[in-house]
Motif scaffolding. Sequence first.
Motif, PDB file in Angstrom:
ATOM      1  N   ILE A 109      15.345  -4.042  -1.343  1.00 30.89           N
ATOM      2  CA  ILE A 109      15.798  -5.383  -0.968  1.00 30.89           C
ATOM      3  C   ILE A 109      16.742  -5.904  -2.048  1.00 30.89           C
ATOM      4  O   ILE A 109      16.349  -6.065  -3.210  1.00 30.89           O
ATOM      5  CB  ILE A 109      14.604  -6.344  -0.797  1.00 30.89           C
ATOM      6  N   ASP A 110      17.975  -6.172  -1.671  1.00 28.76           N
ATOM      7  CA  ASP A 110      18.971  -6.666  -2.628  1.00 28.76           C
ATOM      8  C   ASP A 110      18.493  -7.961  -3.274  1.00 28.76           C
ATOM      9  O   ASP A 110      17.987  -8.868  -2.599  1.00 28.76           O
ATOM     10  CB  ASP A 110      20.304  -6.909  -1.926  1.00 28.76           C
ATOM     11  N   GLY A 111      18.654  -8.040  -4.593  1.00 31.84           N
ATOM     12  CA  GLY A 111      18.259  -9.229  -5.328  1.00 31.84           C
ATOM     13  C   GLY A 111      16.797  -9.268  -5.696  1.00 31.84           C
ATOM     14  O   GLY A 111      16.362 -10.176  -6.414  1.00 31.84           O
TER      15      GLY A 111
ATOM     16  N   SER B 227      16.506  -1.465   6.318  1.00 22.54           N
ATOM     17  CA  SER B 227      16.205  -2.836   6.739  1.00 22.54           C
ATOM     18  C   SER B 227      14.699  -2.992   6.884  1.00 22.54           C
ATOM     19  O   SER B 227      13.958  -2.017   7.058  1.00 22.54           O
ATOM     20  CB  SER B 227      16.891  -3.167   8.073  1.00 22.54           C
ATOM     21  N   LYS B 228      14.254  -4.248   6.822  1.00 22.40           N
ATOM     22  CA  LYS B 228      12.824  -4.530   6.988  1.00 22.40           C
ATOM     23  C   LYS B 228      12.359  -4.147   8.398  1.00 22.40           C
ATOM     24  O   LYS B 228      11.234  -3.675   8.575  1.00 22.40           O
ATOM     25  CB  LYS B 228      12.543  -6.006   6.712  1.00 22.40           C
ATOM     26  N   GLU B 229      13.225  -4.365   9.375  1.00 23.00           N
ATOM     27  CA  GLU B 229      12.862  -4.047  10.751  1.00 23.00           C
ATOM     28  C   GLU B 229      12.640  -2.552  10.935  1.00 23.00           C
ATOM     29  O   GLU B 229      11.673  -2.121  11.583  1.00 23.00           O
ATOM     30  CB  GLU B 229      13.957  -4.533  11.709  1.00 23.00           C
TER      31      GLU B 229
ATOM     32  N   GLU C 212      10.413   2.369  -8.029  1.00 29.25           N
ATOM     33  CA  GLU C 212       9.818   2.619  -6.712  1.00 29.25           C
ATOM     34  C   GLU C 212      10.032   1.409  -5.807  1.00 29.25           C
ATOM     35  O   GLU C 212       9.697   0.282  -6.170  1.00 29.25           O
ATOM     36  CB  GLU C 212       8.324   2.897  -6.849  1.00 29.25           C
ATOM     37  N   THR C 213      10.533   1.657  -4.616  1.00 30.12           N
ATOM     38  CA  THR C 213      10.740   0.577  -3.644  1.00 30.12           C
ATOM     39  C   THR C 213       9.973   0.854  -2.359  1.00 30.12           C
ATOM     40  O   THR C 213      10.425   0.536  -1.271  1.00 30.12           O
ATOM     41  CB  THR C 213      12.242   0.407  -3.350  1.00 30.12           C
ATOM     42  N   ASN C 214       8.798   1.450  -2.510  1.00 31.40           N
ATOM     43  CA  ASN C 214       7.999   1.803  -1.341  1.00 31.40           C
ATOM     44  C   ASN C 214       6.797   0.875  -1.150  1.00 31.40           C
ATOM     45  O   ASN C 214       5.790   1.258  -0.582  1.00 31.40           O
ATOM     46  CB  ASN C 214       7.536   3.267  -1.422  1.00 31.40           C
ATOM     47  N   GLY C 215       6.927  -0.364  -1.616  1.00 32.80           N
ATOM     48  CA  GLY C 215       5.873  -1.349  -1.422  1.00 32.80           C
ATOM     49  C   GLY C 215       6.063  -2.143  -0.151  1.00 32.80           C
ATOM     50  O   GLY C 215       7.160  -2.213   0.412  1.00 32.80           O
ATOM     51  N   LEU C 216       4.973  -2.765   0.307  1.00 34.15           N
ATOM     52  CA  LEU C 216       5.076  -3.683   1.445  1.00 34.15           C
ATOM     53  C   LEU C 216       5.608  -5.037   0.999  1.00 34.15           C
ATOM     54  O   LEU C 216       6.073  -5.826   1.817  1.00 34.15           O
ATOM     55  CB  LEU C 216       3.709  -3.857   2.124  1.00 34.15           C
TER      56      LEU C 216
ATOM     57  N   THR D 105       7.989  -6.866  -2.426  1.00 38.73           N
ATOM     58  CA  THR D 105       8.879  -6.523  -3.533  1.00 38.73           C
ATOM     59  C   THR D 105       8.149  -6.647  -4.867  1.00 38.73           C
ATOM     60  O   THR D 105       7.094  -7.265  -4.971  1.00 38.73           O
ATOM     61  CB  THR D 105      10.120  -7.428  -3.520  1.00 38.73           C
ATOM     62  N   TYR D 106       8.733  -6.069  -5.888  1.00 34.77           N
ATOM     63  CA  TYR D 106       8.131  -6.064  -7.233  1.00 34.77           C
ATOM     64  C   TYR D 106       7.900  -7.483  -7.739  1.00 34.77           C
ATOM     65  O   TYR D 106       6.930  -7.768  -8.437  1.00 34.77           O
ATOM     66  CB  TYR D 106       9.052  -5.289  -8.179  1.00 34.77           C
ATOM     67  N   ASP D 107       8.788  -8.414  -7.368  1.00 25.00           N
ATOM     68  CA  ASP D 107       8.644  -9.803  -7.803  1.00 25.00           C
ATOM     69  C   ASP D 107       7.756 -10.630  -6.872  1.00 25.00           C
ATOM     70  O   ASP D 107       7.599 -11.838  -7.062  1.00 25.00           O
ATOM     71  CB  ASP D 107      10.014 -10.475  -7.955  1.00 25.00           C
TER      72      ASP D 107
END
Length: 572
Positions: free
Chosen positions: A481-483, A499-501, A537-541, A543-545
């Motif tokens: 997710i950008d940002g 995309s989220k979809e 890693e960007t495989n979460g449901l 985001t990191y924040d």
Amino acid sequence: MSKKIRTCELKTPFEKSDTGWDEYPRPQMKRNSYLSLCGQWELSVIKNDKEALLGEITVPYPPESRISGIQRPLEKGEQYIYRKNFTLPEDFNKGNVILNFGAVDQFCEVRINEIPVGGHNGGYLPFYFDITSVLKTGGNCIEVKVTDTLNTDYPYGKQRFKRGGMWYTPISGIWQAVWLESMADNYFTTLKLTSTLDSITIETSGGKEEKAVIIHTEGEDIIHNWKGNITTIKIPSPRLWSPADPYLYTFTLTDGTDKIESYFALRTIDIRKVNGKSYICLNEKPYFFHGLLDQGYFSDGIYTPSSPEGYKYDILTMKKLGFNMLRKHIKTEPDLFYYYCDKYGMIVFQDMVNSGKYNFLIDTALPTVGLRKGIKHHALKRRRRLFEQSAKETVNLLYNHPSVCYYTIFNEGWGQYDADRIFTEMKKLDSTRIWDATSGWFKERLSDVDSEHIYFKKIKLKALEDRPLVLSEFGGYSCKIDGHSFNLDNNYGYKLFDSKEKLTEGIKKLYMEEILPAIKDGLCATVLTQVSDVEDETNGLVTYDRQVIKVDKDVMTEISQKLNETFDETVL
């Protein structure tokens, strides 16, 4: 020259919280004599026998984290020194003053008023010192000297000096709460709670011979007196704990001098056969454990969220998405995390924190292509002793939490040795939980469950007759997710969606086409990777924040409902 990776500063919603870490850190042994030492300390660094002041650090955030106020790594050959002045309230000293640490990574020495009071090795478990004899009237100074070499003989988790991919920024120093409490002589030192479906056994050490407990129920309070260190109390009209109804019985325990507030729940976890297959049963009934991998990393404080609200967010958000279990992955959290799981109804599958060096060929490459037998690590005596000591202390630490239902000893062969022996010893130490000896691969003879990891091929599983089938890792679907992503250049995941979809649809397809058929063949627990993004890693449901939920809530709850319906049809 290698290109420098660009990273992004990510803020979480919890940084706006006013609570910080002043909430009582140990809810199952709560006393009214509590003084938090979290907040501003002085931090210095020692190198080549020279000390230099770095400035103020906010405890309990590790120095590597942004919100600590320091944001620097501990370099090779360096040590940190924390200092804080404190004054006890006039009515605080009842005879014994205890200094408590939630966790300090990796080695520390503690002084009060320049007098040594003790030290601790290992970065994940609590410890304490009686500092009564070294206190002064008026002001006092606490000093904590920290050494952290990321010694792999000790449990160390997924920390690595060269972070990237599945490896994360290492932390050092104080990363859990620090606090003082005051007790009279003969205070309670331990409390052990063992429940059935209609009784609670209370076992203590310390305290006086005569004891009394008041248990608060939905009807009349139960008042019970006894002599000795152990008693069993029947609970009328018992209300059982489950994710759907996480009911906690609160109680007050006293010996006339010491007094603690605590809680327990009535629940059991065991293995039973139904229709020729073995299942993990919650409260004597087969239960489908719909879970997620939870690594416990946050963009604000790395190992420590800016406030306990971070833990609440993860637990409650995952419940809203239909999940009932978190696999706490090779990290032991502060006690408050487990308390929130108890309170809000989230089952915990707890990993032991690994030790030993990771070998990509042995621990990932060969098992991924199917070679999962006949490979063993060599563990020297010292590492064995330290790992097993840490595992036993972890069991004792978490024993009273009803949410903790399952332990993993070794994950994917990482540091694995003598799994059969350790399984036998751990099962003897705590027979009230399920034990997964070798999660993923390199199976030996003994384990309560058949535990599989599947990422890069179609999920086709069939349960053994004598062991419940657990898919303890799968998925790993990635959407950046950008940002809201830490690494601006690189991305780490097992299947990419833009995309989220599309991510939501991919997860739905995975569950509907591959998990549902496996349930009909005996699958009773699943662990999707993962709760949140972690650095690369960007495989979460989420985001990191924790600012963006990347999946559709209605679709996820629909998946949960279908899983439960299919499971009920299979076992009933």
